[in-house]
Every structure is written in structure tokens, then in C-alpha cells.
Design a protein around this motif. Sequence first.
Motif, PDB file in Angstrom:
ATOM      1  N   UNK A 255      19.671 -27.247 -11.823  1.00  0.00           N
ATOM      2  CA  UNK A 255      20.009 -26.730 -10.932  1.00  0.00           C
ATOM      3  C   UNK A 255      19.269 -27.397  -9.122  1.00  0.00           C
ATOM      4  N   UNK A 256      18.518 -28.729  -9.449  1.00  0.00           N
ATOM      5  CA  UNK A 256      17.725 -28.550  -7.938  1.00  0.00           C
ATOM      6  C   UNK A 256      18.630 -29.343  -7.209  1.00  0.00           C
ATOM      7  N   UNK A 257      18.354 -28.939  -5.637  1.00  0.00           N
ATOM      8  CA  UNK A 257      19.584 -29.982  -4.890  1.00  0.00           C
ATOM      9  C   UNK A 257      18.910 -30.711  -4.216  1.00  0.00           C
ATOM     10  N   UNK A 258      19.674 -32.068  -3.585  1.00  0.00           N
ATOM     11  CA  UNK A 258      19.147 -33.485  -3.808  1.00  0.00           C
ATOM     12  C   UNK A 258      19.152 -32.646  -1.737  1.00  0.00           C
ATOM     13  N   UNK A 259      17.723 -33.386  -1.074  1.00  0.00           N
ATOM     14  CA  UNK A 259      18.034 -32.960   0.409  1.00  0.00           C
ATOM     15  C   UNK A 259      18.636 -33.674   1.258  1.00  0.00           C
ATOM     16  N   UNK A 260      19.093 -33.637   2.258  1.00  0.00           N
ATOM     17  CA  UNK A 260      19.513 -34.607   2.913  1.00  0.00           C
ATOM     18  C   UNK A 260      19.048 -34.110   4.627  1.00  0.00           C
ATOM     19  N   UNK A 261      18.981 -34.612   5.497  1.00  0.00           N
ATOM     20  CA  UNK A 261      18.806 -33.909   6.343  1.00  0.00           C
ATOM     21  C   UNK A 261      20.285 -34.326   7.393  1.00  0.00           C
ATOM     22  N   UNK A 262      20.185 -33.379   8.504  1.00  0.00           N
ATOM     23  CA  UNK A 262      21.420 -33.357   9.143  1.00  0.00           C
ATOM     24  C   UNK A 262      20.583 -34.352  10.378  1.00  0.00           C
ATOM     25  N   UNK A 263      19.322 -33.603   9.972  1.00  0.00           N
ATOM     26  CA  UNK A 263      18.628 -33.942  11.700  1.00  0.00           C
ATOM     27  C   UNK A 263      18.995 -33.350  12.695  1.00  0.00           C
ATOM     28  N   UNK A 264      17.981 -32.701  14.144  1.00  0.00           N
ATOM     29  CA  UNK A 264      18.364 -31.918  14.941  1.00  0.00           C
ATOM     30  C   UNK A 264      19.184 -32.236  15.759  1.00  0.00           C
ATOM     31  N   UNK A 265      18.780 -33.660  16.244  1.00  0.00           N
ATOM     32  CA  UNK A 265      18.884 -34.565  17.466  1.00  0.00           C
ATOM     33  C   UNK A 265      20.068 -35.052  17.736  1.00  0.00           C
ATOM     34  N   UNK A 266      21.415 -34.709  18.407  1.00  0.00           N
ATOM     35  CA  UNK A 266      22.263 -35.369  18.610  1.00  0.00           C
ATOM     36  C   UNK A 266      22.549 -36.923  18.607  1.00  0.00           C
ATOM     37  N   UNK A 267      21.326 -37.372  19.349  1.00  0.00           N
ATOM     38  CA  UNK A 267      21.324 -39.305  19.464  1.00  0.00           C
ATOM     39  C   UNK A 267      20.931 -39.487  18.242  1.00  0.00           C
TER      40      UNK A 267
END
Length: 361
Positions: A255-267
Motif C-alpha cells: 500500500x505504500x506510495x513512492x513519492x516523486x516530487x514534481x517541484x514547484x518552480x518552472x525552472x
Amino acid sequence: MNEYVQLLTPRLAQYDFIGHNFVILFIPFLPQVCYFWKMCLRRYSRCLISRLESLHLEKRQLCSAATHNGKPSQPSPPPIQVALTESAGRGVFATRRIGAGDLIHTAKPIITHPTLSTLNSVCYFCLRKITSSSQHFQHHNARFCSEVCKDNAKAFYDVERRADWSVFNDYCRSQGLKYPLLVKRLACMIISGAESADCIDILQPASLSPELILAMEEGFVMLRSAFKKAGIDDEQMKFLNKQWYTNVLAQIRINAFRIELAGGLYEDLLSSAAASIESEIAVGNAIYMLPSFYNHDCDPNAHIMWIDNADARLMALRDVEEGEELRICYIDASMARDARQAILTQGFGFQCNCLRCSSGD
């Protein structure tokens, strides 16, 4: 957890839905960079790649607050309900039509833990990335992105920091294990009184072989020993027996999810995309309640994403009609059918009978 109680029915206590672990992360890319992303991220699901042009709608929804006549509007209930499916146990269904790119709902994790390689570069509570130039708050050996996260982590971290986890961490690192770290954090939360020992019992249990149970014993012994040396008494650890450890670890495993962040900044998008091709981009793992009820499909109509921390966002990949089941993809759906079937059978304990697999695609 109270926000989900109204979605659950007595029948859900049968614990017979299909669990899951990994899901594919996609970012609300701007249209002008879609071609670059298609070229760089070919290893991801082709069904998601084909819809990148429409997903830029997410940015508008996620970055702007809903207002009416200049005043914030009251959030409406998620357009979903949890119910039993015909073949996969529990599932999530749309209660009204949901448009492509719409935000279905958000979810906060019950448990999080950074990967061992990101312990010094992400918030110890919400998994937000911490750079050398960003403000952060140090509390003993842990780093937090804000005072709020530091305060939220206080209950479990005041217990955790009393113990020496070097042997336990070395064991997880040498064996390539990540889920025992989530069990450790949950145990600290229970000892502190922040959670109950049965807080994730509603999640799908996994069937474990005797060999796998035996392999888990070493981690259990190390965990209990670390608490013992830290002065945690037997009364506080009365829940922490081998059966509890193996049961919880089995539930977390599927049930665990691997967290991959998109990042908040366009650059940051281009650099993070290039890095993801060659390296591990996960910042940690987390357990959720409602997102864990989503079943799998190799051609999903929804997906889960993370912008800058472990708060999950469930998005519609295409138009979903009222009454239709919402499904996400647990694996890389660009793989051939036989490879997908092997991973789902061995890793998640079920054979996929989605339309794509049934057609031989």
C-alpha cells in the motif's frame, strides 16, 4: 482519517480489495515543453504521455484558490465514493462526471519517511526538498522545512531521537529495504500516543510466505532492541510483537506510495527531468487512506502526483462518467504485457485482467 469515515461502509471491513504500491508520477507540464518531456520520459507509461498536452490544466487548478465574489468558496466534497467492485474488492467510483485534468481530491499521508539517501535534503515530516539556500529548521539530527512540520513531527520524533538507529538504518541500506523505515516511524507514533496500533488495519493485508516472514525477523529484532536500549519500557511496547510487525510490514509493502516530487518552480522542470532519466528521484515513501482504495489498470483514467511535498493529488487523465470506477497504474505501463503481468503477480499478488491486458496489448 475522519474525513474519510463518511466514505466507508460496513462492507469495507472485509479487507478484500486489491492493494498497491508504486504509481507513475506526471507533472502538469506546460504545452510548450511537452515534446521535450515526451522524448525524455519515454520510460513512463505511454498512456500518460499521450495526455500530457491536456494536463497543463492542472496548473491552473492547483495554483489558484477558488473564489466567489472575492471571497474564498467552501470546498465541496470529493466527487467519489468507495464501494465494492465485481472482481477487485473495494474501489473508488465517480459520483458525477469528472473532466480530463480535473483535480479529483487531495490526501494527506498517515505515515511518511524519507529515503535514506535524502535524510539531509528533505523535510523529515512532509518530504519537501530542502536546498542550501532554503530556510529550514533543525531539531537535533532532523531537518524540517517549517515550524509547522517540526511541531507536527514532535510526537513521533521525540520518541525516535531517543534511540540509536544506525544499526537499523545500515541493515535497511545493505538489504535495499525501505518499508521497515515506515514501520519504525509508525511504532514511534504509537509509543508517543499519536496513533493507535490498529490505525492502518483497514488497508489490504498481504499474504506472506513462511520464508518472507522469517526474513522479516531480523528487522523486528533490531527495531525492538533499539527501543529497548533507548529506555522504552515493555508496557509502551506491548503492541510491538512479531505478529504486529509482520502484519504491518505486509500491509505497508503493498500500500505504500513512492513519492516523486514534481517541484514547484518552472525552472526546475528541465533539470529534474534530465536527472530522473539516470537516477533515483524518489524522496521517500508514504501511506495514505483513501488513495490506497484505488485499483490498478494498465490504461488508467486517473493518476496520483506530488507537487512539492507528500500531500497527494489525484487527477483525472480523461473524462470520467458518473458511476465509472477510477483506476490508477501501479507500474510502468509502457512495458510489454508479459512483463507487466509478472510484476503485478509477483509484487502485488494479482493477475491483471484490464481491457489492455485482455486484448494482449
